[in-house]
Motif scaffolding. Structure first.
Motif, PDB file in Angstrom:
ATOM      1  N   UNK A  47      -9.062  -2.852   9.267  1.00  0.00           N
ATOM      2  CA  UNK A  47      -9.836  -3.387   8.161  1.00  0.00           C
ATOM      3  C   UNK A  47      -9.616  -4.888   8.049  1.00  0.00           C
ATOM      4  N   UNK A  48     -10.560  -5.611   7.461  1.00  0.00           N
ATOM      5  CA  UNK A  48     -10.356  -7.048   7.231  1.00  0.00           C
ATOM      6  C   UNK A  48      -9.117  -7.277   6.379  1.00  0.00           C
ATOM      7  N   UNK A  49      -8.432  -8.356   6.646  1.00  0.00           N
ATOM      8  CA  UNK A  49      -7.185  -8.665   5.944  1.00  0.00           C
ATOM      9  C   UNK A  49      -7.394  -8.752   4.438  1.00  0.00           C
ATOM     10  N   UNK A  50      -8.533  -9.348   4.021  1.00  0.00           N
ATOM     11  CA  UNK A  50      -8.786  -9.504   2.584  1.00  0.00           C
ATOM     12  C   UNK A  50      -8.912  -8.147   1.886  1.00  0.00           C
ATOM     13  N   UNK A  51      -9.512  -7.168   2.561  1.00  0.00           N
ATOM     14  CA  UNK A  51      -9.672  -5.844   1.970  1.00  0.00           C
ATOM     15  C   UNK A  51      -8.337  -5.122   1.869  1.00  0.00           C
ATOM     16  N   UNK A  52      -7.508  -5.258   2.902  1.00  0.00           N
ATOM     17  CA  UNK A  52      -6.172  -4.653   2.872  1.00  0.00           C
ATOM     18  C   UNK A  52      -5.344  -5.277   1.757  1.00  0.00           C
ATOM     19  N   UNK A  53      -5.434  -6.581   1.630  1.00  0.00           N
ATOM     20  CA  UNK A  53      -4.673  -7.271   0.583  1.00  0.00           C
ATOM     21  C   UNK A  53      -5.146  -6.843  -0.812  1.00  0.00           C
ATOM     22  N   UNK A  54      -6.459  -6.639  -0.940  1.00  0.00           N
ATOM     23  CA  UNK A  54      -6.985  -6.213  -2.233  1.00  0.00           C
ATOM     24  C   UNK A  54      -6.493  -4.816  -2.592  1.00  0.00           C
ATOM     25  N   UNK A  55      -6.559  -3.892  -1.633  1.00  0.00           N
ATOM     26  CA  UNK A  55      -6.029  -2.550  -1.874  1.00  0.00           C
ATOM     27  C   UNK A  55      -4.560  -2.604  -2.271  1.00  0.00           C
ATOM     28  N   UNK A  56      -3.791  -3.405  -1.563  1.00  0.00           N
ATOM     29  CA  UNK A  56      -2.362  -3.523  -1.830  1.00  0.00           C
ATOM     30  C   UNK A  56      -2.103  -4.071  -3.229  1.00  0.00           C
ATOM     31  N   UNK A  57      -2.831  -5.125  -3.587  1.00  0.00           N
ATOM     32  CA  UNK A  57      -2.619  -5.746  -4.889  1.00  0.00           C
ATOM     33  C   UNK A  57      -2.987  -4.803  -6.031  1.00  0.00           C
ATOM     34  N   UNK A  58      -4.118  -4.113  -5.879  1.00  0.00           N
ATOM     35  CA  UNK A  58      -4.563  -3.204  -6.933  1.00  0.00           C
ATOM     36  C   UNK A  58      -3.584  -2.051  -7.134  1.00  0.00           C
ATOM     37  N   UNK A  59      -3.091  -1.483  -6.039  1.00  0.00           N
ATOM     38  CA  UNK A  59      -2.181  -0.343  -6.170  1.00  0.00           C
ATOM     39  C   UNK A  59      -0.797  -0.780  -6.626  1.00  0.00           C
ATOM     40  N   UNK A  60      -0.353  -1.941  -6.155  1.00  0.00           N
ATOM     41  CA  UNK A  60       0.956  -2.437  -6.580  1.00  0.00           C
ATOM     42  C   UNK A  60       0.988  -2.648  -8.089  1.00  0.00           C
ATOM     43  N   UNK A  61      -0.108  -3.139  -8.624  1.00  0.00           N
ATOM     44  CA  UNK A  61      -0.202  -3.328 -10.075  1.00  0.00           C
ATOM     45  C   UNK A  61      -0.013  -1.998 -10.798  1.00  0.00           C
ATOM     46  N   UNK A  62      -0.638  -0.945 -10.284  1.00  0.00           N
ATOM     47  CA  UNK A  62      -0.512   0.374 -10.892  1.00  0.00           C
ATOM     48  C   UNK A  62       0.918   0.894 -10.780  1.00  0.00           C
ATOM     49  N   UNK A  63       1.527   0.732  -9.605  1.00  0.00           N
ATOM     50  CA  UNK A  63       2.896   1.211  -9.382  1.00  0.00           C
ATOM     51  C   UNK A  63       3.857   0.559 -10.371  1.00  0.00           C
ATOM     52  N   UNK A  64       3.745  -0.744 -10.523  1.00  0.00           N
ATOM     53  CA  UNK A  64       4.654  -1.474 -11.422  1.00  0.00           C
ATOM     54  C   UNK A  64       4.462  -1.011 -12.862  1.00  0.00           C
ATOM     55  N   UNK A  65       3.222  -0.960 -13.313  1.00  0.00           N
ATOM     56  CA  UNK A  65       2.952  -0.577 -14.699  1.00  0.00           C
ATOM     57  C   UNK A  65       3.345   0.873 -14.984  1.00  0.00           C
ATOM     58  N   UNK A  66       3.003   1.769 -14.059  1.00  0.00           N
ATOM     59  CA  UNK A  66       3.287   3.189 -14.281  1.00  0.00           C
ATOM     60  C   UNK A  66       4.779   3.473 -14.293  1.00  0.00           C
ATOM     61  N   UNK A  67       5.529   2.827 -13.409  1.00  0.00           N
ATOM     62  CA  UNK A  67       6.972   3.060 -13.366  1.00  0.00           C
ATOM     63  C   UNK A  67       7.691   2.464 -14.565  1.00  0.00           C
TER      64      UNK A  67
END
Length: 388
Positions: A47-67
């Motif tokens: 996948x394009x780097x920008x799309x991978x980075x976007x997926x990572x950023x969006x999920x990391x935000x959820x992980x931090x908040x949920x934990x």
């Protein structure tokens, strides 16, 4: 339940199950907490780097908040540093993530099997479940979105202190708002059952953790609908325009929702505190709904002019009374089960205060003047003369 890859995790930190969750109007089973995922390792060359980075950023935000917030989110009204609601922020993060995530399923792409998604299952003895399937991630996201809505409804329906000095109460505005929240939660769960679970093979579905089993999802959906009707009934009871027929219909609908919720939970292996408590909650609300349904049915039957209708009314009202008593016991069992949802204590010893009020001093009055000494003597002499 068995999973593709699962392992016990430490129960320390924010994931420790609380011993008490405070007063509960809406029971929310243990939340599912996401673990970090490395999208770049699995998708970096596809996948394009920008799309991978976007997926990572969006999920990391959820992980931090949920934990950070997940284990306490149902018990607090905490705010973020920006002044927003924790529930709303986490829910928004999930909504932002979901459409980007669904791109991995586009046109049956094999990318849906490239990433291993990990979640902590608080209902499943806090086991970490990992599956290399994006539909498992979608299912987990929908479940969490629904649980956040249920948590929001709980906050709306907990009685708050009032400015008029009376007992804490739930405002009409909050009660009406909670109905919309329940319907959103039910919508997420209904979507999960109808559109996401079919993406799994029969074997994969058997491997899902118990909190994502079809019966659990259906029960939660029915619970949300049942509690929505419960609020509608409460509003009808407080309205002078609502007829007995309307109240009976709502209470009978409520019975069906809770009965179906109970049926969906019956065969699930809910052998830990969260799951057992959920079953007790559903049982309590089911019996409580039956008490209301029998009560309003009895009142309508009593409007009949025949001896038969009167007898049926008496029987219905007796059944309502029996269900009410049973619901009180079920409520106590639910609140006392772990994690406790109300402090169940014996009454403390009352303080010993000196008695402040004393009676006004009162003395008997003097004998009335009509009982004068001369008259008394005269009566005495008259009695003496007669005796002679």
């Amino acid at each position: 339940m068995g999973c593709f890859a699962s392992k016990p995790t430490d129960s320390g930190g924010n994931r420790r199950k609380p011993t008490s969750i405070g007063d509960v109007s809406v029971y929310v089973p243990g939340l599912r907490i996401p673990k970090p995922v490395e999208f770049s390792q699995s998708l970096g060359d596809q996948l394009p780097k920008t799309l991978v980075e976007r997926l990572t950023a969006l999920r990391t935000r959820i992980v931090v908040m949920a934990n950070q917030e997940g284990p306490t989110i149902t018990r607090t009204r905490r705010k973020t540093q920006h002044g927003g609601s924790t529930l709303a922020d986490l829910h928004q993060a999930l909504e932002d993530y979901l459409p980007v995530l669904l791109g991995l399923t586009k046109d049956g792409s094999q990318l849906q099997f490239k990433v291993q998604f990990n979640w902590i299952n608080q209902e499943d003895e806090e086991e970490e479940t990992a599956m290399p399937n994006v539909w498992y991630e979608v299912l987990s996201v929908l479940h969490l979105m629904a649980m956040l809505q249920m948590s929001q409804a709980n906050l709306l329906l907990l009685p708050r202190g009032s400015t008029d000095g009376y007992h804490p109460k739930v405002s009409e505005e909050n009660r009406r708002a909670s109905i919309d929240v329940f319907l959103r939660a039910a919508g997420y769960l209904d979507c999960a059952v109808k559109h996401v679970l079919p993406q799994f093979s029969a074997e994969q579905r058997r491997s899902l953790p118990v909190d994502l089993a079809e019966g659990a999802l259906r029960a939660l959906c029915l619970q949300a609908l049942g509690q929505g009707v419960d609020i509608q009934l409460g509003i009808a009871i407080g309205s002078s325009k609502a007829t007995l027929a309307v109240k009976r219909r709502l209470s009978c609908e409520m019975v069906k929702y809770w009965q179906q919720a109970q049926d969906n939970l019956t065969n699930l292996p809910l052998a830990n505190g969260w799951g057992e408590k959920h079953m007790l909650f559903v049982k309590w609300k089911y019996v409580e709904a039956k008490a209301a349904a029998y009560y309003y049915h009895g009142l309508i039957l009593d409007e009949g002019n025949t001896e038969k209708s009167h007898g049926m009314a008496v029987a219905a009202l007796q059944a309502a009374d029996e269900c009410f008593k049973e619901s009180k016991k079920a409520s106590e069992a639910f609140n006392a089960s772990s994690p406790t949802s109300r402090i169940m204590e014996t009454a403390p010893t009352l303080p010993d205060f000196a008695l402040a009020l004393k009676p006004d001093e009162y003395q008997l009055p003097s004998v009335d003047a009509s009982w004068s000494e001369d008259r008394t003597k005269s009566s005495s002499s008259h009695i003496t003369g007669n005796q002679r």
